[in-house]
Design a protein around this motif. Structure first.
Motif, PDB file in Angstrom:
ATOM      1  N   ARG A  41      -4.813  -4.606  -1.670  1.00 10.79           N
ATOM      2  CA  ARG A  41      -6.246  -4.684  -1.379  1.00 10.79           C
ATOM      3  C   ARG A  41      -6.695  -6.136  -1.274  1.00 10.79           C
ATOM      4  N   SER A  42      -6.197  -6.965  -2.160  1.00 13.88           N
ATOM      5  CA  SER A  42      -6.561  -8.381  -2.153  1.00 13.88           C
ATOM      6  C   SER A  42      -6.044  -9.081  -0.897  1.00 13.88           C
ATOM      7  N   SER A  61      -2.988 -13.464  -5.251  1.00 19.04           N
ATOM      8  CA  SER A  61      -3.269 -12.026  -5.336  1.00 19.04           C
ATOM      9  C   SER A  61      -2.392 -11.364  -6.382  1.00 19.04           C
ATOM     10  N   SER A  65       0.835  -1.215   0.000  1.00 16.60           N
ATOM     11  CA  SER A  65       0.000   0.000   0.000  1.00 16.60           C
ATOM     12  C   SER A  65       0.858   1.248   0.000  1.00 16.60           C
ATOM     13  N   SER A 114      -1.485  -1.563  -5.560  1.00 14.46           N
ATOM     14  CA  SER A 114      -2.666  -1.311  -4.731  1.00 14.46           C
ATOM     15  C   SER A 114      -3.655  -2.469  -4.828  1.00 14.46           C
ATOM     16  N   GLU A 115      -3.766  -3.078  -6.009  1.00 14.93           N
ATOM     17  CA  GLU A 115      -4.660  -4.226  -6.167  1.00 14.93           C
ATOM     18  C   GLU A 115      -4.172  -5.421  -5.356  1.00 14.93           C
ATOM     19  N   GLY A 153      -7.923  -7.719   2.247  1.00 14.51           N
ATOM     20  CA  GLY A 153      -9.365  -7.927   2.214  1.00 14.51           C
ATOM     21  C   GLY A 153      -9.854  -9.112   3.019  1.00 14.51           C
TER      22      GLY A 153
END
Length: 172
Positions: free
Chosen positions: A77-78, A90, A58, A73-74, A81
């Motif tokens: 986030r994964s 991820s 992040s 960021s993906e 989450g």
């Protein structure tokens, strides 16, 4: 009058196509450099900060410009989450979804995919070795991308203009 307007539009469209292609040649080395910078930051986070991987990713996503930041960021986030996805899953998912937005090619993707399969699955020193290896591979690809840029960027612009001019001549 209509022919003249059509000729201007064809010239404009052909020129823009050439310039867009040239921009992709220019974007690839820049994005590889951004990716290398992001991996240097990841290396620092792993080595000195001992930051959890989702938080480190992040932080990296905040500093790196798009579209490279979207990959990190993906992944973060994964992982954060709580879906239970592994780092490898991820990482692969983020590459599959976000790679099309970048100008990078298959060799860079393969290097990142190899890194993603080792992160979080081994000790800190082993992870650092894999990050460094990926950075070396990316630096090699950046040099090749710069050569490709020098070779094809100007040619793409010229071909766009000249191709459009040829179409206009054939139209008239």
């Amino acid at each position: 009058m209509i022919q003249f307007a059509g000729a201007i539009l064809v010239l404009f469209a052909g020129t823009m196509i050439g310039y867009l292609q040239a921009a992709r040649y220019a974007a690839r080395p820049r994005q590889i450099r951004q990716l290398t910078h992001a991996l240097q930051r990841l290396e620092t986070e792993i080595q000195y900060g001992q930051t959890p991987l989702p938080e480190a990713l992040s932080r990296i996503a905040e500093v790196v410009p798009p579209p490279v930041s979207g990959l990190f960021s993906e992944i973060a986030r994964s992982l954060a989450g709580g879906t239970g996805a592994t780092v490898r899953e991820s990482w692969e998912k983020a590459l599959a979804e976000g790679w099309g937005r970048t100008s990078m090619k298959q060799p860079e993707r393969e290097a990142l995919a190899r890194l993603g399969s080792t992160l979080g699955a081994s000790g800190r020193e082993d992870q650092l070795k894999h990050v460094r290896l990926t950075m070396i591979q990316l630096q090699t690809e950046e040099a090749a991308a710069r050569d490709e840029q020098n070779r094809y960027e100007k040619m793409s612009r010229s071909l766009g203009v000249l191709g459009a001019a040829l179409v206009v001549i054939l139209m008239l």
